[in-house]
Scaffold this motif. Structure first.
Motif: not given
Lengths: 193, 790
Positions: B731-754
């Motif tokens: 459910w992307p809301s592209p970020t304005p802080v970099n030219p690709l609009g990417m935010k990052g996904c590496g940690e998200a699963g371990a943050i939201g799931s516990p």
């Protein structure tokens, strides 16, 4: 970690008491035992070399007897050092009681373990201690039978009298809780390599 | 013969990872694979005691053993000028005093402070000889009382770990506004509070830590092969701590890295000792951790004890938040931990909610345990756990649905300045929640619960709406908070005469698929096949600058790459202008072809590259030959990925076993470069998060501080057959802080799931809280209590 157990020895309490304080008897029954010496009236030191597979290590321990009540009971403090394998220390209460056909030896040992010995987990420690102790007591029972002047008692040793309840290895002696812990430390190295 | 057409990259496409066939066919090359001429091997002598004074160290027997080259003790290192390990972050206490950093010698000098702390190093001709000799080093220890529990460590009777650090307290740090929080609580009509424990974790990278260090006496330089997430950063640390002449005298090479999860980001004692040893013996020294060493000494994760209180009005609108956390530092402060427990944790305590008044206090406490540092999420999972458990309790307190309480409190306008320093970049929290609820068939849950009940199972559902901070930067902000700055990333793109492209980046892949994603994005920009692009990482002799990979920094590195692509394309426009004799402004570039609209002439990208190197078609006094571009990208803000996780569990009251029967997640990672790789990252993160909630737990004996869970027999690792099929949506809301609009996904699963898992467990049992891990024995007891209460 608490070890408890009991064993029926084919001898009188007096003979058992004597044997358990005889460093030569204990030494001959303990596989890999290089030295076992009485350094004072109630103090012992020992060295055990264990070579299992490719790993060899040498373990040293000390034991001090307190509250001696021959030939009925004894308390002790012990400490074993196995270098990188870790250490074991603690206290134990050993009691001897005359029973039909021999002497019941019962022990309760409270042991703190450290290093690899602790890291490997209690289940391996207990299993290994039991097999080491079984080996020891097979030989020890034969030794006390030979020492026993009353021929009616010097029969084949019977097996474990008490069914294991909770954590229990099988057997012990004055020195056994300490010696077992030291031997287990040697075994620990092998499992963890 | 027909040439196979190599794939062209495209942003947003699920391109398969180009590195995988090599890695899964045994062709990965790791530090331990490397054998150098004259190689020696190292083994550590480690403390079996958690806290002890070191007496005499007898190395005489070990020295006489076959193959032994040298034995080093802590005193040898001090005498040799090796510096103690630093804390990499300057944190100040509430009273303005700097954090009290206990001296951390790479080999313990007079005192050991946790089980497994290295005391001596043996270097020998073979690994076996080194181990045997290490077993023969005898160290006299005078055992001291040990402390594991943080509250006990702060108490008056606790053993003191470090001289001059009373109460074992390294710092008492705070953030937010205490007076405003008090005022909010005074106004509030409803409150919920909670005491919780965020369990300590062992990181368990598949490849253990390893180093191979080589000293060259003739020019006083060193090469270190090191499995690490940040080889360039380690060049600076090792250069300073070893006292080398300059960065140029040290080359750090990180080849393939078999997982890190944060545990390969710190500057570790062992690696430093091995590098020192290589100089001392004048031969290459290699050390690879055994698995037990990994358990004992890889920086652990989490380990917080927190009390938290949330103030609300009658409708459940969040008015204020107070949090007090004890953060277990272990025996020493690891490299980044002062950052992890402060600005990576407490800044994120508001979660997705517009909470106007917040005050959080974090006390850093020394205990006789392995040092703690970043582990997948590094502070943000701990924060999400606090606020999402409170949100669950708030819904119970107010008597509204779990989703509704969140909906009432979501941040709705962006950018959103939180009361905790950070400013959220973009998001659509409510849209994301709805997407997750649809995915999870939230409306149909009560029917599933009833159906489970008929089977004798207790079914529960839990929500978690997390937000986190990724793509760490900008440098100036981080420096102002206590860091050294330097949070940019660099990317150099070299176009060769034949048109192939070399990409040099300071980011370092340890499972993220950089070889694929960098090639994919650059392939699309240049219009050349992906196999023409080589991504070079992890060698400081080849890459001039960078900051490594952690905290989902791909967006930062890829932004630098995209900007370098733009520079190359622009230079190409000028070259083609000269080639075609037209104004560069009239040259268009698309899909690998430069075209002149006026003349209809075309020049392919590879032809332009050849011309750039030939330098014969343009005046070299006006345009430099060659085709290289470098960019340093410093992000203007963090990115703030967010999402909603919905977990359903079934508990067997007879056995206490909790099964995760459904797990659905809708995530805002901004624009997604490669959905396949992102889904893989989410799967891994969810697995580690679910494992923290249900199985993983590092346990120290409370009296002796011995690590009781130091092997896979006793430490509960997740297994594929214990997990459901994950349902994922973006459910992307592209970020304005970099030219690709990417935010990052590496940690998200371990943050939201516990919190999603624990909220589901609490929902199933109808209880307020249960600490992680929700292991069968604990849950079985709760089921028995529940049975008695019925």
């Amino acid at each position: 970690m608490e070890f408890t157990g009991s064993y029926l020895l084919p001898c009188s309490p007096e003979t058992a008491w004597t044997a358990l304080n005889d460093t030569e008897v204990l030494k001959s029954c303990l596989k890999g035992c290089e030295a076992l010496e009485r350094t004072a009236e109630t103090e012992f030191t020992g060295k055990v070399a264990a070579k299992i597979g490719p790993v060899s290590a040498r373990f040293s321990g000390t034991m001090r007897q307190t509250e001696l009540d021959p030939p009925r009971s004894c308390r002790m403090q012990f400490e074993g050092q196995g270098g990188v394998a870790g250490f074991a220390k603690g206290g134990a209460l050993v009691t001897l009681a005359a029973r039909d056909g021999g002497t019941e030896l019962t022990y309760v040992a409270d042991t703190q373990i450290g290093g690899k010995l602790a890291q490997m987990g209690a289940r391996l420690v207990e299993g290994t201690a039991k097999s080491m102790a079984d080996d020891f007591f097979g030989k020890f029972a034969a030794a006390v039978a030979a020492m026993e002047p009353d021929a009616s008692l010097a029969a084949e040793p019977s097996q474990d009298m008490s069914p294991p309840a909770g954590p229990s290895s099988g057997v012990s002696s004055w020195l056994m809780p300490a010696v077992i812990a030291i031997i287990v430390a040697a075994a620990a190295v092998v499992f963890l390599r | 013969m027909t040439a196979m057409t190599a794939p062209m990259g495209k942003f947003g496409q699920s391109v398969k990872r180009v590195e995988d066939s090599r890695l899964i066919t045994g062709n990965g090359r790791y530090v331990d694979d490397l054998v150098l001429p004259g190689q020696t091997y190292a083994a550590f002598v480690r403390s079996a005691y958690a806290h002890a004074r070191i007496g005499a160290i007898d190395i005489s027997a070990a020295e006489a053993m076959p193959g032994v080259v040298k034995i080093l003790t802590g005193q040898d290192l001090v005498d040799g000028g090796l510096f103690a390990l630093p804390s990499g972050w300057n944190l100040n206490s509430v009273d303005g005093t700097p954090a009290r950093v206990g001296v951390h010698h790479a080999l313990a000098v007079d005192t050991v402070r946790f089980v497994g702390e290295p005391v001596a190093l043996v270097i020998a001709e073979t690994r076996g000889q080194a181990r045997d000799a290490a077993d023969s080093v005898f160290v006299e220890y005078e055992e001291l009382p040990a402390v594991v529990d943080m509250a006990a460590a702060l108490g008056p009777d606790a053993p003191q770990l470090h001289p001059d650090i009373p109460s074992n307290r390294a710092f008492t740090w705070d953030i937010g506004n205490a007076a405003e929080a008090d005022a909010a609580f005074a106004r509030a009509t409803r409150r919920v509070s909670l005491e919780l424990r965020n369990n300590r974790l062992v990181p368990n990278a598949m490849e253990p830590r390893a180093i191979n260090a080589e000293w060259r006496a003739y020019d006083g330089s060193m090469t270190i092969y090191l499995t690490h997430q940040n080889p360039i950063g380690m060049r600076l640390f090792f250069m300073m701590l070893l006292g080398l002449e300059s960065e140029n005298h040290l080359r750090v090479v990180s080849p393939d890295v078999g997982g890190g999860f944060g545990s390969k980001a710190p500057c570790y004692a062992e690696e430093l000792v091995v590098a020192f040893a290589a100089r001392a013996v004048g031969r290459p020294v290699k050390w690879t951790a055994e698995r037990t060493e990994s358990f004992l000494t890889d920086a652990h994760g989490r380990d917080h004890v927190t009390t938290a209180e949330l103030a609300m009005d009658d409708e459940g609108r969040f008015l204020g938040l107070k949090v007090h956390t004890l953060a277990n530092l272990g025996g020493y402060i690891s490299t980044s931990n002062a950052l992890v427990v402060s600005y990576m944790y407490a800044t994120m305590l508001c979660g997705q909610y517009a909470i106007p008044a917040v005050h959080a206090v974090v006390e850093g406490v020394y205990t006789n345990t392995c040092p703690v540092d970043a582990y997948r999420g590094a502070g943000r999972p701990e924060a999400a756990y606090v606020i999402e458990r409170l949100a669950h309790l708030a819904a119970r307190e107010i008597g509204v649905d779990q989703a509704e309480i969140r909906r009432r409190n979501f941040v709705k306008a962006f950018p959103h300045q939180t009361p905790l320093v950070y400013c959220y970049d973009s998001g659509d929290y409510e849209g994301c929640l709805d997407a997750a609820l649809r995915l999870a068939d939230y409306a149909g849950f009560e029917q599933r619960r009833a159906e489970a009940k008929a089977r004798g199972k207790l079914r529960g559902i839990g929500l978690s709406a997390y937000v986190e901070a990724c793509g760490i930067g900008p440098s100036k902000l981080l420096a102002s908070l206590g860091g050294g700055g330097g949070m940019w990333e660099s990317c150099e793109i070299r176009v060769q005469p034949g048109g192939s492209v070399e990409v040099l980046t300071g980011a370092h892949n340890h499972g993220q698929g950089h070889q694929t994603v960098y090639a994919q994005i650059i392939s699309e920009r240049f219009g050349i096949p992906m196999d023409r692009i080589t991504v070079v990482q992890g060698d400081t002799d080849r890459i001039q600058a960078g900051t490594g990979t952690y905290g989902s920094r791909a967006s930062v590195g890829l932004s630098a790459a995209v900007k370098s692509c733009e520079k190359i394309i622009e230079k190409g426009r000028h070259i083609v202008g000269y080639m075609l004799g037209i104004d560069p402004g009239e040259v268009d570039f698309a899909e690998g072809i430069y075209t002149s609209a006026a003349t209809n002439q075309t020049v392919a990208f590879t032809e332009m590259a050849g011309a750039a190197h030939a330098a014969s078609s343009f005046p070299t006094d006006k345009l430099e030959p060659g085709l290289v571009a470098t960019t340093f990208f410093d992000p203007p803000n963090f990115t703030y990925p967010a999402g909603v996780h919905v977990c359903e569990v079934e508990i067997d009251p007879e056995t206490g076993v909790t099964e995760v029967v459904a797990f659905n997640a809708a995530d805002d990672f901004g624009n997604v470069a490669n959905p396949l790789i992102v889904e893989g990252q989410v799967h891994g993160g969810l697995t580690q998060g679910i494992a923290q909630a249900l199985w993983e737990n590092a346990v120290y004996d409370p009296d002796t501080a011995q690590l009781m869970t130091a092997s896979y027999m006793d430490y509960g690792m997740p297994r594929a057959d214990s997990l459901p099929e994950f349902g994922l949506a973006f459910w992307p809301s592209p970020t304005p802080v970099n030219p690709l609009g990417m935010k990052g996904c590496g940690e998200a699963g371990a943050i939201g799931s516990p919190p999603a898992v624990i909220n589901a467990v609490c929902d199933a049992l109808g209880i307020a809280h249960v600490d992680m891990p929700a292991a069968p024995e604990k849950i079985w007891r709760l089921c028995q209590e529940r049975q008695e209460a019925l």
